[in-house]
Each structure stands twice: as C-alpha cells, then as structure tokens.
Design an enzyme around this catalytic site. Sequence first.
Site, PDB file in Angstrom:
ATOM      1  N   GLU A  49      44.071  61.589  30.072  1.00 43.99           N
ATOM      2  CA  GLU A  49      42.799  62.197  30.496  1.00 43.99           C
ATOM      3  C   GLU A  49      41.577  61.509  29.899  1.00 43.99           C
ATOM      4  O   GLU A  49      41.507  61.251  28.702  1.00 43.99           O
ATOM      5  CB  GLU A  49      42.775  63.682  30.091  1.00 43.99           C
ATOM      6  CG  GLU A  49      41.533  64.415  30.565  1.00 43.99           C
ATOM      7  CD  GLU A  49      41.597  65.919  30.326  1.00 43.99           C
ATOM      8  OE1 GLU A  49      40.631  66.620  30.670  1.00 43.99           O
ATOM      9  OE2 GLU A  49      42.620  66.398  29.781  1.00 43.99           O
ATOM     10  N   LYS A  56      43.439  69.763  34.945  1.00 44.02           N
ATOM     11  CA  LYS A  56      43.947  71.135  34.895  1.00 44.02           C
ATOM     12  C   LYS A  56      44.873  71.313  36.077  1.00 44.02           C
ATOM     13  O   LYS A  56      44.496  71.067  37.228  1.00 44.02           O
ATOM     14  CB  LYS A  56      42.811  72.171  34.961  1.00 44.02           C
ATOM     15  CG  LYS A  56      42.271  72.574  33.613  1.00 44.02           C
ATOM     16  CD  LYS A  56      43.268  73.421  32.851  1.00 44.02           C
ATOM     17  CE  LYS A  56      42.933  73.512  31.380  1.00 44.02           C
ATOM     18  NZ  LYS A  56      43.456  72.393  30.595  1.00 44.02           N
TER      19      LYS A  56
END
Length: 433
Positions: free
Chosen positions: A236, A252
């Site tokens: 990420e 997410k």
Amino acid sequence: MKRTVKQFNINDIELFKKKLFHWATNFDEVVWLDSNFYKQSHSNFESLLAVEAFTSIKTDYHNAFEDLKEYQSVTKDWLFGYLTYDLKNDVENLSSSNHDGLLFPDLFFFQPKRLFLLKEDRVEFHYLGMIDDEIEEDYQAILSYLDDEVYLDEAKEDIKIRLRIHKDEYFAKVNTMLAHIHRGDIYEANFCQEFYAEDTAIDPIKTFQNLNKISQPPFATFLKYEGKYLLSASPERYIKKKGTEIISQPIKGTARRASNPEEDALLVKDLQQDEKERSENVMIVDLVRNDLSRVAIKGSVQVEELCKVYTFMQVHQLISTVKATVSEELHPVDIIKAAFPMGSMTGAPKLSAMKIIEELEETKRGLYSGAVGYFSPNGDFDFNVIIRSILYNDYLKYISFSVGSAITSKSKPENEYEECLIKAKAMREALEN
C-alpha cells in the site's frame, strides 16, 4: 547539498539488485525500497537505496512534524526515514500508553551519503561530494559481491510466536467496537492485534528475503539503524507528491487467493461485488478526500480509481486512488501532516476512531501502520503504509508483527479474525522458514 551523479547500464538488473542489497546491509543506516517489478501507474523507480547517514533527525512525537519541517527545509537534499503511527499525538490531543516491546523512536530520517536509484536497466549513483571518489570502487565491489545465499552460520532458534489478544478476547473487543458503531460513535475503525516473540534472535536479512519472496509486494522495505529493523512486504502507498500533484491509494477490502485459477477468478469477482468490502473502501476514500481537501486547491480533489481489485501473492485487495493539486508554496511536510495518520489504518470519523482504537488495542502500534519513504531535493515525496511487516529489535531480541481489519456495522467477529490470520500467514512463514 550538491551530489555527484554517475550512471551505469546493467545487463541483469535482478541479479544486480540482490548484490546491491547484500552489499548495503553492511552499513549502519539502510533504507531499501523495492517495487519487485510490480506494474503500477504511479511508480518512479524500480528500487531506491539510501545508506550511511551524513545528518539525521530522531525524535519523539512532541512537535515532531515541525522539527521534520525545519530539517527538510534546511537540508534540501534526499531524506529517507519513517513516521510512526504514534505521531497522531502530535496532530491531535491523543496519547499512546499501550505496551511497547520494540522501543522505536517516533520519527527518524537521515540524509544519506550514498544513494542509488534503479530504473529499467540502469542504476544511478548519487554520492555526496566528500565520498564521490568512491563511486567506481563501490560499483566494482557490488558487482563482485558474494552469492546472496551465503549467510552467517548461526544456530537457528525456534520461534515461539504468541498472540497479544487471544481469540475469545478478540471477539469481545470487536463486539465492543460494533457497539460503538451501532451507537453512532464511529462508522468504521481499523482494529489491530499483535503477534510477537520474546528473547528470540533472527537474521533480519534472510527473514526479509523470505518475506519478500513470499509476497513480492510493490512497496517492500528493509530498514536498519541502531539495532532496529523493519522487514516490510507492504502493498500500500500512503501518499505521494510529484510537482503539484498528490495521490493517496488506500487499501480496504480483502479476499484470499486460491491455487485453482477458476476459483481464484471467482474470488476476484466476489470481492468486486461484495457490499461489505466495498463499503469499507468507500468510507475510507471519503475520509482521504476530506484529508487532502485541507491542503488541496479548491475543487481539485478527484477519485481516479474506485474499488479496483489488485492481486498480490497472498491476497486480492480493493484499492482506490485519490488525486489532488496543491500550491507550489505549500511545504511538503504540511501535506503529510494534514493526512496523517492514513485513513486506511484509522477509521471514520478519524479522531473518534483513533480514541476507540487506543482503548481496545493492547499494543502501541509504533512503526506498524506508520509510513516509510523519502523526500527528494525539490520537495517531492513518496511514502508507503507499514503493513504486512515484521519489526525487530536486535538488542531486546523482540520480534513483532501486527495485522488488522476494518470493523463496520456488517462485520462478523469470526470473519474479521479469519482475515487477520490470512494477513498474518506470510509473516509467520517468513519467520519459520
């Protein structure tokens, strides 16, 4: 400060990377950032390596962002380092009083004497003037470095990994968080738990290689200084600045991988259509948009990509990309501070979520769910999110890795627990290999 730059063409970039990494680990300060050849639209380099501090800054959270701002403004050079999650206490009136077995300072950056930028089939050496006569010698030393499979012959200790929060207690804590959600205190919160081992030594270099081989993520990181190590397989990006454009790419939404291609494709489709996973992502995208709007030119915040499935070695993930434009006069540290900590590791509303997280978690997060990255001399920067990572204090012989999941109104404690175990799998394997 002026640097001497020299470029070399490389025939086998993968082999050169291995030799360069091993050569670098002999220095006291190391930050290695590796994309593992992962194809992504916003990357600048295949790998970056910074070694040997000329100057540095190390501090706790008190006035940390202002101290970093001053250091970056005065230095105006490449800086590499990290921001721990607990810098939230500098941004808001918060505290961190949970157990800390690692004892990393809250912020650390250094100006490297030696810097290496790798892209495609070439490497650039950026050396400070005081050592630029060593470029050719170092290049030859890297080319002739020993086989990367040679390690110190140490007796391997059994690693007894323990959980800071056991299963029944985890379920109870998630139910408490769900009660906060149903009461309207928060909409979503990232709840994390620590796996750890005490009085245990590891080879950080070999462990990082194990983890990187298992995961092959786009934001892999090896950090070393003062007996402290970060071995990260992060997928990420937190935030990046290039010119006047900033982007953030929150993750997410998670699904497991399957060995059968047909089943794996079905898992991708299911994740793309999963209402609970998509709602997790959308809520954090709204939070990131709000964070970036604090510093962005009015009307410039846009969602470039919403809930796109990206596939990694261990999991499928939903990733969104949020873009904005900022003024040229805005200080780069102010941009980071406005969006810190990252929305994907906190929740919504952010302040309420961070307070509840602190109450329910048992461990001080420290560098986990913080960020590692760099500033360039012109004020550009790129930082990842420290997840899927092993942290190790060699002096204390303490090993730690944490995992978390987003709790929303649709969450079931048993499913969240299972997601944590899936995310923990790679770190366990890397340590037990």
